[in-house]
Design a protein around this motif. Structure first.
Motif, PDB file in Angstrom:
ATOM      1  N   UNK A 154       0.879  -1.257   0.031  1.00 47.49           N
ATOM      2  CA  UNK A 154       0.166  -0.116  -0.038  1.00 47.49           C
ATOM      3  C   UNK A 154       0.822   1.290   0.025  1.00 47.49           C
ATOM      4  N   UNK A 155       2.057   1.090   0.663  1.00 48.46           N
ATOM      5  CA  UNK A 155       2.933   2.505   0.744  1.00 48.46           C
ATOM      6  C   UNK A 155       3.250   2.785  -0.621  1.00 48.46           C
ATOM      7  N   UNK A 156       3.496   1.844  -1.829  1.00 50.39           N
ATOM      8  CA  UNK A 156       3.948   1.999  -2.872  1.00 50.39           C
ATOM      9  C   UNK A 156       2.757   2.656  -3.816  1.00 50.39           C
ATOM     10  N   UNK A 157       1.707   2.082  -3.495  1.00 50.91           N
ATOM     11  CA  UNK A 157       0.383   2.454  -4.191  1.00 50.91           C
ATOM     12  C   UNK A 157       0.366   3.908  -4.060  1.00 50.91           C
ATOM     13  N   UNK A 158       0.483   4.481  -2.623  1.00 50.24           N
ATOM     14  CA  UNK A 158       0.263   5.883  -2.198  1.00 50.24           C
ATOM     15  C   UNK A 158       1.327   6.684  -2.761  1.00 50.24           C
ATOM     16  N   UNK A 159       2.441   6.194  -2.830  1.00 51.04           N
ATOM     17  CA  UNK A 159       3.702   6.872  -3.282  1.00 51.04           C
ATOM     18  C   UNK A 159       3.244   7.160  -4.884  1.00 51.04           C
ATOM     19  N   UNK A 160       2.640   6.073  -5.698  1.00 47.49           N
ATOM     20  CA  UNK A 160       2.402   6.534  -7.026  1.00 47.49           C
ATOM     21  C   UNK A 160       1.410   7.243  -7.296  1.00 47.49           C
ATOM     22  N   UNK A 161       0.455   7.521  -6.122  1.00 51.16           N
ATOM     23  CA  UNK A 161      -0.656   8.615  -6.087  1.00 51.16           C
ATOM     24  C   UNK A 161       0.091  10.055  -6.148  1.00 51.16           C
ATOM     25  N   UNK A 162       1.097  10.027  -5.451  1.00 54.96           N
ATOM     26  CA  UNK A 162       1.823  11.335  -5.231  1.00 54.96           C
ATOM     27  C   UNK A 162       2.588  11.579  -6.779  1.00 54.96           C
ATOM     28  N   UNK A 163       3.218  10.599  -7.287  1.00 60.31           N
ATOM     29  CA  UNK A 163       3.783  10.708  -8.650  1.00 60.31           C
ATOM     30  C   UNK A 163       2.641  11.114  -9.682  1.00 60.31           C
ATOM     31  N   UNK A 164       1.647  10.464  -9.752  1.00 58.07           N
ATOM     32  CA  UNK A 164       0.321  11.156 -10.751  1.00 58.07           C
ATOM     33  C   UNK A 164       0.110  12.421 -10.350  1.00 58.07           C
ATOM     34  N   UNK A 165      -0.285  12.928  -9.376  1.00 60.09           N
ATOM     35  CA  UNK A 165      -0.278  14.287  -9.091  1.00 60.09           C
ATOM     36  C   UNK A 165       0.757  15.197  -9.559  1.00 60.09           C
ATOM     37  N   UNK A 210       2.667  15.697 -15.435  1.00 54.40           N
ATOM     38  CA  UNK A 210       1.280  16.432 -16.269  1.00 54.40           C
ATOM     39  C   UNK A 210       0.660  15.472 -16.785  1.00 54.40           C
ATOM     40  N   UNK A 211       1.583  14.393 -17.445  1.00 53.94           N
ATOM     41  CA  UNK A 211       1.002  13.523 -18.564  1.00 53.94           C
ATOM     42  C   UNK A 211      -0.124  12.465 -17.775  1.00 53.94           C
ATOM     43  N   UNK A 212       0.294  12.137 -16.416  1.00 56.81           N
ATOM     44  CA  UNK A 212      -0.211  11.224 -15.642  1.00 56.81           C
ATOM     45  C   UNK A 212      -1.773  11.907 -15.066  1.00 56.81           C
ATOM     46  N   UNK A 213      -1.386  13.154 -14.668  1.00 60.87           N
ATOM     47  CA  UNK A 213      -2.567  13.778 -14.041  1.00 60.87           C
ATOM     48  C   UNK A 213      -3.691  14.243 -15.107  1.00 60.87           C
ATOM     49  N   UNK A 232      -1.515  15.217  -1.273  1.00 54.15           N
ATOM     50  CA  UNK A 232      -0.516  15.066  -2.037  1.00 54.15           C
ATOM     51  C   UNK A 232       0.715  16.017  -1.675  1.00 54.15           C
ATOM     52  N   UNK A 233       0.465  16.948  -1.050  1.00 50.86           N
ATOM     53  CA  UNK A 233       1.575  18.047  -0.787  1.00 50.86           C
ATOM     54  C   UNK A 233       1.829  18.152   0.726  1.00 50.86           C
ATOM     55  N   UNK A 234       1.036  17.449   1.429  1.00 59.66           N
ATOM     56  CA  UNK A 234       1.297  17.514   2.929  1.00 59.66           C
ATOM     57  C   UNK A 234       2.367  16.395   3.453  1.00 59.66           C
TER      58      UNK A 234
END
Length: 211
Positions: A108-119, A122-125, A176-178
């Motif tokens: 789950x930690x990797x999934x949440x890191x990926x969330x931040x990467x998406x944010x 630009x292409x992923x967002x 994602x910015x916290x």
């Protein structure tokens, strides 16, 4: 019962998924190639494409799974709940069981890191917003069916989902910015923002000194 071949295919898919997310979150989505993902798992590029259509597909694979679970959760909410309440409970219960859902394939930690990467990519967002719009339409139609209204004649299902989706976007951005990007922090932030919807839309924002 799964066959040995099916289990092997599932393990290969999960290994590719985990390798891709590790690479995306450490060296960046745009700097990662399909060849690097395949090499990390010691398979060919051709094997990668047996499981995923491309980098975007693998980047959102876990998110697609959690979104599908959310849609199922909305569908299963008790009929007496008002639409926004049903959405609120479905999303919060989803965060309660996030480990159970996600850790079938990645930590789950990797999934949440990926969330931040998406944010932050630009292409992923852009892809995330496009995919979210499609999910919101699915939810609007589900709410309309649940409430017995015509989604194309009654604006309320899409309005409710638009409000809900807007809250989720604000939550994602703030989270994602916290400093705390654990699932508990995301759940608390989601609950807090959803609880403010009514007062934000209908209440007076001015303090007593401003009146």
């Amino acid at each position: 019962m799964e066959t040995l071949r099916e289990r092997k295919k599932q393990r290969t898919r999960e290994a590719l998924l985990r390798a891709a997310l590790e690479l995306f979150t450490t060296q960046g989505y745009e700097h990662t190639t399909v060849d690097e993902i395949a090499e990390a798992v010691d398979v060919s590029q051709r094997t990668f494409f047996r499981y995923f259509a491309g980098k975007e597909d693998v980047a959102f694979a876990v998110q697609e799974m959690t979104e599908a679970r959310f849609v199922d959760a909305v569908r299963a909410r008790p009929p007496h709940e008002a639409p926004l309440q049903a959405l609120r409970q479905a999303v919060l219960e989803g965060w309660d069981s996030i480990r159970e859902t996600v850790e079938t394939c990645v930590p789950v930690e990797l999934y949440l890191r990926m969330y931040r990467t998406i944010e932050s990519t630009p292409a992923l967002l852009a892809a995330h917003l496009r995919r979210s719009a499609a999910t919101e339409e699915t939810i609007a139609r589900l709410l309309a069916e649940r409430e017995g209204v015509d989604v194309d004649a009654d604006p309320r299902p899409r309005l409710a989902v638009a409000v809900f989706g807007g809250v989720i976007r604000v939550t994602e951005r703030q989270w994602s910015t916290g400093d705390d990007f654990g699932p508990d922090a995301m759940r608390q932030l989601t609950a807090s923002y959803l609880d403010q919807v009514t007062s934000a839309l209908t209440g007076n924002w001015r303090t007593s000194e401003d009146r």
